[in-house]
Enzyme design. Structure first.
Site, PDB file in Angstrom:
ATOM      1  N   GLU A  36      -8.407   4.481  -2.410  1.00  0.00           N
ATOM      2  CA  GLU A  36      -8.571   5.437  -1.297  1.00  0.00           C
ATOM      3  C   GLU A  36      -8.953   6.777  -1.905  1.00  0.00           C
ATOM      4  O   GLU A  36      -8.200   7.306  -2.741  1.00  0.00           O
ATOM      5  CB  GLU A  36      -7.284   5.574  -0.478  1.00  0.00           C
ATOM      6  CG  GLU A  36      -6.955   4.323   0.311  1.00  0.00           C
ATOM      7  CD  GLU A  36      -5.774   4.497   1.272  1.00  0.00           C
ATOM      8  OE1 GLU A  36      -5.510   5.637   1.720  1.00  0.00           O
ATOM      9  OE2 GLU A  36      -5.119   3.474   1.562  1.00  0.00           O
ATOM     10  N   TYR A  44      -6.661  12.052  -2.162  1.00  0.00           N
ATOM     11  CA  TYR A  44      -7.373  12.747  -1.079  1.00  0.00           C
ATOM     12  C   TYR A  44      -7.509  14.212  -1.454  1.00  0.00           C
ATOM     13  O   TYR A  44      -6.583  14.804  -2.027  1.00  0.00           O
ATOM     14  CB  TYR A  44      -6.600  12.625   0.237  1.00  0.00           C
ATOM     15  CG  TYR A  44      -6.708  11.238   0.837  1.00  0.00           C
ATOM     16  CD1 TYR A  44      -7.855  10.860   1.523  1.00  0.00           C
ATOM     17  CD2 TYR A  44      -5.689  10.310   0.704  1.00  0.00           C
ATOM     18  CE1 TYR A  44      -7.981   9.578   2.066  1.00  0.00           C
ATOM     19  CE2 TYR A  44      -5.803   9.026   1.241  1.00  0.00           C
ATOM     20  CZ  TYR A  44      -6.948   8.679   1.927  1.00  0.00           C
ATOM     21  OH  TYR A  44      -7.082   7.410   2.457  1.00  0.00           O
ATOM     22  N   ASN A  67       0.856  -1.188   0.000  1.00  0.00           N
ATOM     23  CA  ASN A  67       0.000   0.000   0.000  1.00  0.00           C
ATOM     24  C   ASN A  67       0.887   1.231   0.000  1.00  0.00           C
ATOM     25  O   ASN A  67       1.847   1.302   0.771  1.00  0.00           O
ATOM     26  CB  ASN A  67      -0.871   0.008   1.276  1.00  0.00           C
ATOM     27  CG  ASN A  67      -1.533   1.355   1.515  1.00  0.00           C
ATOM     28  OD1 ASN A  67      -2.493   1.707   0.835  1.00  0.00           O
ATOM     29  ND2 ASN A  67      -1.004   2.128   2.464  1.00  0.00           N
ATOM     30  N   GLU A  68       0.561   2.178  -0.848  1.00  0.00           N
ATOM     31  CA  GLU A  68       1.336   3.421  -0.928  1.00  0.00           C
ATOM     32  C   GLU A  68       2.824   3.122  -0.808  1.00  0.00           C
ATOM     33  O   GLU A  68       3.513   3.628   0.088  1.00  0.00           O
ATOM     34  CB  GLU A  68       0.857   4.434   0.122  1.00  0.00           C
ATOM     35  CG  GLU A  68      -0.583   4.856  -0.125  1.00  0.00           C
ATOM     36  CD  GLU A  68      -1.041   6.092   0.632  1.00  0.00           C
ATOM     37  OE1 GLU A  68      -0.335   6.553   1.543  1.00  0.00           O
ATOM     38  OE2 GLU A  68      -2.128   6.601   0.317  1.00  0.00           O
TER      39      GLU A  68
HETATM   40  O1  AHR Z   1      -6.753   6.531   5.039  1.00  0.00           O
HETATM   41  C1  AHR Z   1      -5.709   6.922   5.873  1.00  0.00           C
HETATM   42  C2  AHR Z   1      -4.331   6.679   5.275  1.00  0.00           C
HETATM   43  O2  AHR Z   1      -4.178   7.457   4.131  1.00  0.00           O
HETATM   44  C3  AHR Z   1      -4.032   5.291   4.786  1.00  0.00           C
HETATM   45  O3  AHR Z   1      -3.608   4.456   5.799  1.00  0.00           O
HETATM   46  C4  AHR Z   1      -2.932   5.514   3.800  1.00  0.00           C
HETATM   47  O4  AHR Z   1      -2.899   4.523   2.798  1.00  0.00           O
HETATM   48  C5  AHR Z   1      -3.213   6.897   3.269  1.00  0.00           C
HETATM   49  O5  AHR Z   1      -2.082   7.698   3.268  1.00  0.00           O
END
Ligand code: AHR
Length: 544
Positions: free
Chosen positions: A344, A281, A208-209
Site C-alpha cells: 500500500e 502513505y 493486513n496491518e
Molecule cells: O487504503 C485504505 C486503507 O489504508 C487500507 O484499508 C488499510 O490497509 C490502510 O490503513
C-alpha cells in the site's frame, strides 16, 4: 575532488548555469548544463520485479462497486459485469498483479460469502460503514475477482482474514482456489461456480496491518499468529508465497520484534515467509492547523508550493525506509531471500475533493503523478529488495489511476505514469547518479531542501529506459546524460507535465494532463536533455 553533496549545495547557492565542475569518477559537466545524470550501465542492480507495478482493490467506497464491478445488467460497457474500459486500460499498462479484498476490509471478510449464485449471497455490514446504504452485497467475490485478473493479465494476490476467522478458513480458501478439478468438494463447488480449472493463486497475505485494523497485535503477538497460520497449508503444486503483515512506514521496531519472535522457537520458520509487507502513505499533514485527523491532512486540489514539496518529501522517505527495514531483515535472513512488499502506498488527503464524494476518493493532480514517478523510481532502484508494490487504490480512491461516475470514466495523470514506466518491468536495473542543484523551499519558516533530479534506469536487450523526475515547480534542468558502458544510437522522449501544478483530468476534460512526445538527439555516450519543471520524463534509448 568535489563531493556530490558539496556540488549540489554549491550549485544551489551560486547559480547553476555558471558551473561546470569536474565530478570525480564521472564525465565533466558540459558548459551550459546545470545538471548531470550518469547511467552506469555496467553496474547492474538486479531484475526489476514486474510486480512492483501492482494494484490494490478493496471493498471500500466506490472502488469495487461502481469502479471495478458494474454488474452484468448495467448499461455501462462491461465484460460479464466488469467495467470494460477499466479492463482495457489495465491491459494497456500490463498490470502485473492485483491485491484484494483489502486492506482493513480483508480482516472482516468471509470469503465463503462471495461465492455461488449472486442472488443468494448474504448481505453483510462492510468494514468501512455500518450505514445500511453501504451494505456489502457480496456480488463481487472470489470468482469475479479471478475473472478480473484473467481478463487484465494480472496475478491475484489475496489478503487473508487473520483477525476474525480461524486458520482453517485460510486453508479452505486455498483449497477452493487451487485444488485440482475433480479432487476436493471445494473444487467441485468452484466448478459449479464456473471455474473447472484451479486458479493457481500464489500470493497470500496473512492478515493486513496487523498492528492496527488487522487485530491491533504487538509485533510479537502477530509473529505467533503468523507461525500458526504458516505451519501448515495445502500447496497443490503451487509455489506458494506468503506475505507477512509488516510495519507502517518507518516503524523499524515492528520489523525487529516480529523477526525476533518468529525465529525464537525455530529459525527454520523464516522459510515460510516470501515477503514482508510495508505500508507507507504520504499524509502531508498540516499539524498545528487542526487537531482533527481528517482536517489536518492536506487538500488534494488546494495546495501551495510548500505543500507540493512536502508531499514529495513524504513520498521520498520511502527510500530510507526500505533500506532500514532491509537492514534489519538481513540480521535474520542473511541471504536476503525475503523481499519487501510495499503493498500500500500513495498520498492520502482530506476528504471532499471530488464531486461524487465516495469514501476515501480524492482528486488526482499532476502533483500525484510526479510523486508516483518518484516512488516507482525508488522501487526500480532497489530491485533486490522490492518484490512487489501496490498503489492504493486502483479506482475512485486514494492514488487512483482511474475515476468513474456512472458511465463516465477517466484516466488520471497517475495512470499515465504507470503507462510511461511499464517497460521497466522485467528489465535489468542499472545505477543512475544524479547531480543537480538542490531545490530549496520554505518549510515552516525555515529553508528546506529536496533533490533537484531523481531517476532510475533499466536495460532490456538493446534498449535503455530512463525515467526522470524533476520536482522543481519552476526550474527546468538542462542536463547532460552520460552513458557509461553503453552508447546510444537514437532516443525518444515522452514527458508528462502541465502548466499549473494543480492541473488534473476531469470528465469534461479527460486529457488535460497527458504525456507528450518531445524531441531528443542522442548518439554516442553523451547527450543533452532539458527536463521541464514539475515533470516526469521517459527517455527510451536505442543502444548501439
Ligand atoms: O487504503 C485504505 C486503507 O489504508 C487500507 O484499508 C488499510 O490497509 C490502510 O490503513
Amino acid at each position: 575532488m568535489i563531493e556530490r553533496r558539496s556540488f549540489l549545495k554549491m550549485a544551489a547557492g551560486v547559480g547553476a548555469s555558471l558551473l561546470a565542475p569536474r565530478l570525480s569518477g564521472f564525465a565533466q559537466l558540459a558548459p551550459g548544463a546545470d545538471s548531470q545524470i550518469d547511467v552506469l550501465a555496467n553496474e547492474t542492480l538486479g531484475t526489476i520485479a514486474p510486480e512492483i507495478y501492482g494494484h490494490f482493490v478493496e471493498h471500500l467506497g466506490a472502488v469495487v462497486y461502481n469502479g471495478v464491478w458494474v454488474g452484468e445488467q448495467s448499461k455501462i460497457r462491461n465484460v460479464g459485469g466488469l467495467r470494460q474500459e477499466l479492463v482495457e486500460s489495465l491491459r494497456q499498462i500490463h498490470s502485473p498483479v492485483i491485491r484484494w479484498p483489502g486492506g482493513c476490509f480483508a480482516d472482516s471478510y468471509d470469503w465463503k460469502d462471495g461465492i455461488g449464485p449472486r442472488d443468494r449471497r448474504p448481505r453483510r455490514t462492510g468494514f468501512w460503514s455500518d450505514d445500511p446504504k453501504f451494505v456489502e452485497t457480496n456480488e463481487f467475490g472470489t470468482d469475479e475477482f479471478m475473472r478480473f485478473c484473467k481478463l487484465t493479465g494480472s496475478q491475484p494476490y489475496l489478503a487473508v482474514n487473520l483477525r476474525s476467522l480461524p486458520a482453517e478458513d485460510f486453508y479452505r480458501w486455498i483449497e477452493y482456489c487451487n485444488s485440482p478439478a475433480n479432487s476436493t468438494s471445494l473444487a467441485a463447488q468452484r466448478e459449479a461456480n464456473g471455474a473447472r480449472d484451479p486458479y493457481g493463486v500464489r500470493y497470500w497475505g496473512v492478515g493486513n496491518e496487523s498492528w492496527g485494523c488487522g487485530g491491533n497485535f504487538t509485533a510479537e503477538e502477530y509473529a505467533v499468529e503468523f507461525r500458526r497460520y504458516a505451519t501448515w497449508f495445502p500447496r497443490f503444486g503451487v509455489d506458494m508465497a506468503l506475505v507477512a503483515s509488516g510495519p507502517s512506514s518507518d516503524d523499524v521496531n515492528w520489523t525487529q520484534k516480529f523477526f525476533e519472535k518468529l525465529v525464537e522457537k525455530d529459525p527454520g520458520q523464516l522459510g515460510s515467509i516470501h515477503g514482508l509487507s510495508l505500508h507507507h502513505y504520504a499524509w502531508n499533514l498540516s499539524y498545528g492547523k487542526s487537531t482533527d485527523w481528517d482536517a489536518a491532512k492536506g487538500d488534494a486540489v488546494k495546495f501551495d508550493a510548500q505543500e507540493w514539496y512536502e508531499l514529495m518529501r513524504e513520498g521520498a522517505r520511502l527510500e530510507p525506509m526500505i533500506q532500514d527495514h532491509w537492514k534489519i531483515m538481513g540480521q535474520f535472513d542473511r541471504k536476503h531471500r525475503i523481499k519487501l512488499f510495499v503493498d500500500e502506498w500513495g498520498p492520502w488527503y482530506k476528504p471532499g475533493s471530488t464531486a461524487t464524494g465516495h469514501l476515501l476518493e480524492q482528486m488526482i493532480t499532476l502533483r500525484d503523478a510526479v510523486m508516483s514517478g518518484l516512488t516507482l523510481n525508488i522501487f526500480n532502484r532497489h530491485p533486490e529488495k522490492a518484490g512487489m508494490a501496490n498503489t492504493a487504490q486502483l479506482v475512485n480512491c486514494l492514488n487512483s489511476l482511474f475515476l468513474t461516475d456512472g458511465d463516465k470514466f477517466l484516466r488520471t495523470p497517475v495512470y499515465h505514469v504507470f503507462d510511461m514506466y511499464k517497460d521497466h518491468m522485467g528489465g535489468s536495473a542499472v545505477r543512475t547518479v544524479e547531480s543537480a542543484p538542490e531545490i530549496t523551499y520554505t518549510r515552516a519558516g525555515s529553508a528546506a531542501h529536496f533533490p533537484g533530479l531523481q531517476s532510475s534506469g533499466s536495460i532490456r536487450g538493446k534498449e535503455l529506459m530512463l525515467t526522470v523526475v524533476n520536482a522543481s515547480l519552476d526550474a527546468p534542468r538542462e542536463t547532460q546524460i552520460s552513458l557509461r558502458g553503453v552508447s546510444a544510437k537514437s532516443a525518444t522522449a515522452t514527458v508528462l507535465t502541465s502548466a499549473d501544478m494543480h492541473d488534473r483530468n476531469t470528465f469534461a476534460d479527460p486529457d488535460a494532463v497527458a504525456p507528450k512526445a518531445s524531441s531528443v538527439a542522442a548518439t554516442g555516450n553523451r547527450f543533452r536533455y532539458v527536463f521541464p519543471a514539475k515533470s516526469v520524463t521517459q527517455l527510451r534509448v536505442q543502444l548501439a
